[in-house]
Structures are given as structure tokens and as C-alpha cells.
Design an enzyme around this catalytic site. Structure first.
Site, PDB file in Angstrom:
ATOM      1  N   SER A  38       0.854  -1.188   0.000  1.00  0.00           N
ATOM      2  CA  SER A  38       0.000   0.000   0.000  1.00  0.00           C
ATOM      3  C   SER A  38       0.889   1.236   0.000  1.00  0.00           C
ATOM      4  CB  SER A  38      -0.965   0.036   1.188  1.00  0.00           C
ATOM      5  OG  SER A  38      -0.372  -0.490   2.329  1.00  0.00           O
ATOM      6  N   HIS A  70      -4.959  -2.040  -3.017  1.00  0.00           N
ATOM      7  CA  HIS A  70      -4.296  -3.317  -3.341  1.00  0.00           C
ATOM      8  C   HIS A  70      -5.077  -3.959  -4.474  1.00  0.00           C
ATOM      9  CE1 HIS A  70      -1.496  -3.928   0.138  1.00  0.00           C
ATOM     10  NE2 HIS A  70      -2.266  -2.977   0.632  1.00  0.00           N
ATOM     11  N   HIS A  92      -2.800  -9.921   3.303  1.00  0.00           N
ATOM     12  CA  HIS A  92      -2.381  -9.742   4.697  1.00  0.00           C
ATOM     13  C   HIS A  92      -3.068 -10.750   5.622  1.00  0.00           C
ATOM     14  CE1 HIS A  92      -2.122  -5.820   2.668  1.00  0.00           C
ATOM     15  NE2 HIS A  92      -1.091  -5.569   3.443  1.00  0.00           N
ATOM     16  N   TYR A  94      -4.426  -9.991   8.345  1.00  0.00           N
ATOM     17  CA  TYR A  94      -5.645  -9.390   8.918  1.00  0.00           C
ATOM     18  C   TYR A  94      -6.850  -9.515   8.008  1.00  0.00           C
ATOM     19  CZ  TYR A  94      -4.464  -5.207   6.114  1.00  0.00           C
ATOM     20  OH  TYR A  94      -4.162  -4.340   5.102  1.00  0.00           O
ATOM     21  N   GLU A  95      -6.630  -9.959   6.766  1.00  0.00           N
ATOM     22  CA  GLU A  95      -7.768 -10.206   5.876  1.00  0.00           C
ATOM     23  C   GLU A  95      -8.378 -11.584   6.143  1.00  0.00           C
ATOM     24  OE1 GLU A  95      -7.044  -8.461   1.695  1.00  0.00           O
ATOM     25  OE2 GLU A  95      -5.036  -8.667   2.545  1.00  0.00           O
ATOM     26  N   ALA A 122       4.152   0.329   3.338  1.00  0.00           N
ATOM     27  CA  ALA A 122       3.959   1.581   4.048  1.00  0.00           C
ATOM     28  C   ALA A 122       4.011   1.240   5.527  1.00  0.00           C
ATOM     29  CB  ALA A 122       2.615   2.189   3.692  1.00  0.00           C
ATOM     30  N   MET A 217       2.123  -4.083   9.012  1.00  0.00           N
ATOM     31  CA  MET A 217       1.292  -5.297   9.081  1.00  0.00           C
ATOM     32  C   MET A 217       1.635  -6.297   7.985  1.00  0.00           C
ATOM     33  SD  MET A 217      -2.282  -3.262   9.653  1.00  0.00           S
ATOM     34  CE  MET A 217      -2.336  -1.766  10.653  1.00  0.00           C
ATOM     35  N   SER A 218       2.853  -6.239   7.485  1.00  0.00           N
ATOM     36  CA  SER A 218       3.200  -7.126   6.353  1.00  0.00           C
ATOM     37  C   SER A 218       4.680  -7.466   6.391  1.00  0.00           C
ATOM     38  CB  SER A 218       2.849  -6.433   5.030  1.00  0.00           C
ATOM     39  OG  SER A 218       3.717  -5.334   4.805  1.00  0.00           O
ATOM     40  N   ASN A 241       3.179   7.669   8.186  1.00  0.00           N
ATOM     41  CA  ASN A 241       2.613   8.327   9.368  1.00  0.00           C
ATOM     42  C   ASN A 241       3.558   8.080  10.533  1.00  0.00           C
ATOM     43  OD1 ASN A 241       1.341   5.397   9.155  1.00  0.00           O
ATOM     44  ND2 ASN A 241       1.380   5.932  11.326  1.00  0.00           N
ATOM     45  N   HIS A 253      -6.082   5.444   6.860  1.00  0.00           N
ATOM     46  CA  HIS A 253      -5.557   4.757   5.675  1.00  0.00           C
ATOM     47  C   HIS A 253      -5.423   5.703   4.481  1.00  0.00           C
ATOM     48  CE1 HIS A 253      -4.510   1.268   3.241  1.00  0.00           C
ATOM     49  NE2 HIS A 253      -5.504   1.504   2.407  1.00  0.00           N
TER      50      HIS A 253
HETATM   51  I1  8IG Z   1       1.062   2.932   6.785  1.00  0.00           I
HETATM   52  O1  8IG Z   1       1.280   2.967  12.540  1.00  0.00           O
HETATM   53  C1  8IG Z   1       1.042   2.089   8.489  1.00  0.00           C
HETATM   54  N1  8IG Z   1       0.910   0.783   8.650  1.00  0.00           N
HETATM   55  N2  8IG Z   1       0.762  -1.592  12.596  1.00  0.00           N
HETATM   56  N3  8IG Z   1       1.019   0.712  12.579  1.00  0.00           N
HETATM   57  C2  8IG Z   1       0.862  -0.470  11.919  1.00  0.00           C
HETATM   58  N4  8IG Z   1       0.813  -0.542  10.612  1.00  0.00           N
HETATM   59  C3  8IG Z   1       0.923   0.599   9.946  1.00  0.00           C
HETATM   60  C4  8IG Z   1       1.083   1.836  10.547  1.00  0.00           C
HETATM   61  C5  8IG Z   1       1.126   1.907  11.942  1.00  0.00           C
HETATM   62  N5  8IG Z   1       1.149   2.763   9.614  1.00  0.00           N
END
Ligand code: 8IG
Length: 278
Positions: A38, A70, A92, A94-95, A122, A217-218, A241, A253
Site C-alpha cells: 500500500s 491493493h 495480509h 488481517y484479511e 507503508a 502489518m506485512s 505516518n 488509511h
Molecule cells: I502505513 O502505525 C502504516 N501501517 N501496525 N502501525 C501499523 N501498521 C501501519 C502503521 C502503523 N502505519
């Protein structure tokens, strides 16, 4: 939905889809695979004109993406001396997908010939000095997903065993190439958490104390799976971020996708430079 196959063994399934990729793209094999996460989608067109392109939906074992930004697409292109397989969009944990499903595209690419796998993502920055839009090389990771892509059935005959050494998971040689392209690049440790929620400020404080610089998360599963199959991994995070408790504002997001779009020209330069140095 996932395309039906005669096998449920993840390695055999990856070999099946690799054979299909090879049939589709022809010889010589792709020697480099790049996973665009992403925020990185805008980079695809800048890397070159695709010789071939297809949706992953009709390849065995590829899960349909459920996340905005995605797409689930393969592109085959030539960049200098390299044949590059672009994996656009990723799956992912989480999906609701299994670790094996998450790493299926990367396994497919490596079995189809990729010796170098570039994993992009990201991420949230844990260091207050980081700036949204900044790229950071992944030097190492903390896998806090609570699982491994090597869990499950033992790898079949012909594959390395599952107790794999991860000392050199993100080889310094590849990071050095990226730093030749941009000497201002910094390195960091990527903490992989399951998500899809972002962290609490207490979790972010814990991660900083644990030595992480980035959180996402990846990537960790894919790096392990690629390394297990003998490929070399370059990981690059785009900080989009600052993590919760570091950032002055709540996370969202859309902010991720916007930071990715703004950084795209730089990221194209960076990846193109790495490819020509490989
Ligand atoms: I873009 O702050 C992104 N992905 N876990 N935490 C987690 N995943 C992210 C973050 C974040 N920013």
C-alpha cells in the site's frame, strides 16, 4: 475466492502457479520480483512499460485482495538486464488469510526464478525524527505476528527444511546498493504486527523500547518465505505516518495512500537505481 487446485500443500501450490507464470511470461525467467504494498502502487508505471500484465485472480493460490489500494495484478517488464516480476497488491494476515496464503505470491515468484525479492510497504514511524514520505531500508525485523509462514506441513523433498537461520535475512549487500542510489537513506528495524488496528500508545512505547523503528502489518512473512527458498531480500518501508502516541493526529488509511502518491517519483528513482545496480 481462490482458484481451485488439486493440492493443498503450499509449496506444491506455489510450484503450480510458478509454472503458470513461466508459461505466461516465457523465457528467460524473471530474476527479480518486486512486491508493491500500500502506498507504492503509483510506482508501477514509472518502472517501465509492462510486456505483459494479468490479474492474479485466475492464478492458483492467489487470494483476492480486500484492501483499498491493493489490486492483485502481475506485471512482467524488462529493466536494463533484468526481467522483473511486479506483484501489485498483497495479501495480509488481517484479511483472514493464512500465513501460507500471505506468502504464496512471493513463493511463486521465487520458484519461477526470482533471486532477489524487493518487499515494499507503508509503515508507521516510531522515531519522532522520521518524516512522512521518507523511505527507510529494513535492516532486520521483529515478527510479532504470532505465526510463521514455515508453520504447517514440512517442506516437501527438494526444499530446505523449516528450521531456517534468519541472521542475514535482509543482506547488507542489497542495502548498500540502495544507499549507493541515495546516500541519505537510513535503516531501521521493522516490527510486524497483525493489525488491522493501529497500535495503542502503550504498544508503540513497548516497540520503541524493543528496538523497532518502523511498524506495519506485512513483509516479515514474505521475507522469511523468500529467504527460505534461497532468494535475497531487500525491504523498503515508506513512512507514511508517525505511530500512535508519536503522531499528533489520529491515523488513517487515506493518509497512507496520499503519502505514497506524493513520494512516487522518488520511489521510482530509488527502485530503478537499485535495479540497475543489481
Ligand atoms: I502505513 O502505525 C502504516 N501501517 N501496525 N502501525 C501499523 N501498521 C501501519 C502503521 C502503523 N502505519
Amino acid at each position: 475466492m481462490t482458484v481451485a487446485s488439486a493440492t493443498s500443500n503450499p509449496y506444491e501450490l506455489a510450484a503450480e502457479s510458478a509454472a503458470e507464470v513461466t508459461r505466461w511470461a516465457g523465457a528467460p525467467p524473471h530474476d527479480v520480483a518486486i512486491v508493491l504494498g500500500s502506498g507504492w502502487q503509483g510506482v508501477a508505471d514509472g518502472l517501465g512499460t509492462a510486456e505483459a500484465e494479468r490479474a492474479t485472480a485466475d492464478l492458483p493460490g492467489f487470494a483476492a485482495p480486500t484492501v483499498a489500494g491493493h489490486h492483485g495484478q502481475l506485471r512482467s517488464l524488462r529493466v536494463g538486464d533484468h526481467r522483473v516480476l511486479l506483484l501489485i497488491g498483497r495479501t495480509h494476515l488481517y484479511e483472514g488469510r493464512s500465513p501460507a496464503e500471505v506468502v504464496h505470491p512471493v513463493r511463486t515468484a521465487v520458484i519461477a526464478g526470482a533471486r532477489v525479492v524487493v518487499l515494499t510497504n507503508a509503515a508507521g514511524g516510531l522515531d519522532p525524527a522520521m518524516r512522512p514520505g521518507q523511505a527507510v531500508l529494513i535492516r532486520d525485523h521483529l515478527n510479532l505476528m504470532g505465526a510463521s509462514p514455515l508453520g504447517g506441513p514440512a517442506p516437501p523433498a527438494g526444499y530446505r527444511g523449516r528450521f531456517v537461520d534468519l541472521t542475514d535475512l535482509y543482506p547488507a549487500r542489497l542495502r548498500a546498493l540502495a544507499k549507493q542510489v541515495d546516500p541519505t537513506l537510513t535503516e531501521g528495524v521493522y516490527a510486524a504486527l497483525g493489525g488491522p488496528h493501529y497500535e495503542t500508545p502503550a504498544e508503540v512505547a513497548m516497540l520503541r523500547r524493543a528496538g523497532a523503528d518502523l511498524v506495519g502489518m506485512s513483509t516479515a512473512f514474505e521475507a522469511i518465505a523468500a529467504h527460505h527458498l534461497g532468494a535475497s531480500v531487500l525491504g523498503i518501508s515508506l513512512v507514511t505516518n508517525l505511530a500512535a502516541g508519536v503522531s499528533p493526529t489520529p491515523l488513517d488509511h487515506e493518509e497512507v495512500l496520499a503519502a505514497g502518491a506524493a513520494a512516487a517519483p522518488y520511489l521510482v528513482e530509488l527502485l530503478s537505481g537499485v535495479l540497475s545496480a543489481l
